[in-house]
Design a protein around this motif. Sequence first.
Motif, mmCIF file in Angstrom:
data_model
loop_
_atom_site.group_PDB
_atom_site.id
_atom_site.type_symbol
_atom_site.label_atom_id
_atom_site.label_comp_id
_atom_site.label_asym_id
_atom_site.label_seq_id
_atom_site.Cartn_x
_atom_site.Cartn_y
_atom_site.Cartn_z
ATOM 1 N N LYS A 7 43.619 69.661 36.097
ATOM 2 C CA LYS A 7 44.013 68.301 36.437
ATOM 3 C C LYS A 7 44.848 67.742 35.284
ATOM 4 N N ALA A 8 45.959 67.133 35.629
ATOM 5 C CA ALA A 8 46.877 66.648 34.598
ATOM 6 C C ALA A 8 46.238 65.509 33.807
ATOM 7 N N THR A 9 46.150 65.702 32.496
ATOM 8 C CA THR A 9 45.693 64.668 31.566
ATOM 9 C C THR A 9 46.558 64.739 30.321
ATOM 10 N N ALA A 10 46.349 63.792 29.424
ATOM 11 C CA ALA A 10 47.124 63.804 28.180
ATOM 12 C C ALA A 10 46.838 65.050 27.364
ATOM 13 N N ARG A 11 45.673 65.637 27.577
ATOM 14 C CA ARG A 11 45.302 66.859 26.845
ATOM 15 C C ARG A 11 46.241 68.019 27.167
ATOM 16 N N LEU A 12 46.819 68.040 28.365
ATOM 17 C CA LEU A 12 47.671 69.150 28.782
ATOM 18 C C LEU A 12 49.135 68.946 28.409
ATOM 19 N N ALA A 13 49.486 67.784 27.927
ATOM 20 C CA ALA A 13 50.891 67.504 27.626
ATOM 21 C C ALA A 13 51.330 68.237 26.368
ATOM 22 N N GLY A 14 52.550 68.762 26.395
ATOM 23 C CA GLY A 14 53.104 69.423 25.220
ATOM 24 C C GLY A 14 53.768 70.730 25.567
ATOM 25 N N ASN A 15 53.866 71.607 24.586
ATOM 26 C CA ASN A 15 54.563 72.880 24.719
ATOM 27 C C ASN A 15 53.569 74.007 24.988
ATOM 28 N N LEU A 35 48.754 76.037 23.333
ATOM 29 C CA LEU A 35 49.217 74.688 23.665
ATOM 30 C C LEU A 35 49.464 73.938 22.366
ATOM 31 N N ASN A 36 50.733 73.604 22.142
ATOM 32 C CA ASN A 36 51.129 72.917 20.905
ATOM 33 C C ASN A 36 50.666 73.705 19.680
ATOM 34 N N ASN A 37 50.899 75.033 19.747
ATOM 35 C CA ASN A 37 50.623 75.969 18.648
ATOM 36 C C ASN A 37 49.140 76.148 18.354
ATOM 37 N N SER A 38 48.283 75.741 19.284
ATOM 38 C CA SER A 38 46.845 75.952 19.129
ATOM 39 C C SER A 38 46.324 76.684 20.353
ATOM 40 N N SER A 93 57.894 80.036 26.494
ATOM 41 C CA SER A 93 57.355 78.675 26.417
ATOM 42 C C SER A 93 57.986 77.781 27.472
ATOM 43 N N ALA A 94 57.258 76.707 27.788
ATOM 44 C CA ALA A 94 57.751 75.665 28.691
ATOM 45 C C ALA A 94 57.034 74.371 28.332
ATOM 46 N N ALA A 95 57.695 73.256 28.573
ATOM 47 C CA ALA A 95 57.140 71.946 28.224
ATOM 48 C C ALA A 95 56.554 71.274 29.458
ATOM 49 N N LEU A 96 55.455 70.570 29.247
ATOM 50 C CA LEU A 96 54.812 69.801 30.310
ATOM 51 C C LEU A 96 54.646 68.364 29.834
#
Length: 477
Positions: free
Chosen positions: A188-196, A163-166, A211-214
């Motif tokens: 559960k969707a949170t800001a932590r899950l946002a990204g690539n 997630l975001n290269n980590s 890859s896919a973006a969320l």
Amino acid sequence: MLLEYFIFGLSTFLMRGAQCEETEVFAEVGSQAVLPCKCNPSSPFIPSIVWSKANKGTVWRKQKSGLQYWGSSWSSKGTQRIQCPHGQFERGDFHLQINNVMGEDGGVYSCRVEHRDQVTVNVVILRIIEVSVSSSVSIWGNDVSISCNVTPWPYGASVHWMLNNSPFVPQTENASNKDTTKSVVREKATARLAGNWTCVMDYKGKEGRASAALTVKGIIHPSKDNTQVYAALASAITLPCVFSPGLIPSNLAWEKLKPEFLFKPAPSRLPASFSQSPPFSQRPFDKSATLKEVGFEDAGRYRCSGTIEGQRLTRNMQLVVAKIDSLSKKTGSVTLTCQLTDTSKVTDYEWVHVIYDLNGTQSVRSIQKGETLIINKVSEEDQGEWTCRFYGKEGILGNVTYNIQLMSGLSGQKSSGGSHNTAAVVGLGFLLLVLLLILAQMYKNHQRRKRIFQYPALETIVHTVSNEREQRNQLKK
């Protein structure tokens, strides 16, 4: 998969003198896949080349005469998706390129190169990898799943997520996250899950990535619960509550939570200076609130909430109020103490003396560390603003300022204009002395008259004697 290997083995058995090689290739959906096919060019003549797919027939072929043929199912909107570059033929490279690969392109391919009596066969297993998200734009708090799909699926492969290269470590344990393949993540969707999101698959020494973006929408500022907001006593402060651009919440509410209800917070009365409409913001998704003048009793937890698409979104934050307590002694010393309603995140204090010159330019004269500042003997150089800055692990958290005024009882160095002040004091003292002498003389005369008026008979005799003396003097004349 067993049928595909059976076909490969059967074709190998039926070809006399054929040299066979198997290769694994991963390609992401929408990218270009390159299927290798190499052999040693032992003849100067143009070979016969046939690329085919199991159960799909010929993909592309080139006869010894130079004629080419493309399979009818390998064109998209009139454009061929496959090609075999002729420039590589002289080096024995007959690789096949498939543009804009799709999931159904996955499978077993064979490349058959015929040089007169020598036949070389290369088998390539093309695996198409794709990452899919249940909803590319999720509302905070909703369920979201990210899946890694591979066609055909390589049994025994290992999967891990980035997630975001980590590396991503799930916070919830469910059936899919416990699966050994880990091909699906449900959270559960949170800001932590946002990204690539990137699915990385390892199989037989080959690695495939997709890859896919969320995007997660909700309350983006503050980004997490229990964020602390610092304010100086009597200052104005903004309590942030900013939704994602484009989201306009309904049923917006601000509450102050009672400190005694830790597990089920109950609302209490908002401060008198609280305002839900910040004048500086015209954005409909910015629902921040302001306190025009922060009191020490305004510290505590606040909650902002709003409804988006039927989902109630909330964000808790804590207001920490800072002030400076001062203690002055007759000896001329001053003790300043930096006091906060919550010091759990504070790691260090710093005192800065701020000085302004005639042009209003700010400068710093001295810096001291510690929660308490002691000035043993206040002088003119010590007067002005003293600012207490408090820091946390990630940097400065806030500051609060106190102003020291030089009092007459405090000692210090004399300024260059001291002689002029001394002369003015001496002159004023002389005038005061003269005024006191005049008042004393007036009081003395008043007392003399008062004593005479106390004996009216004596005053009559004095006047009678005086009149007779004047009459005798007139008769003599």
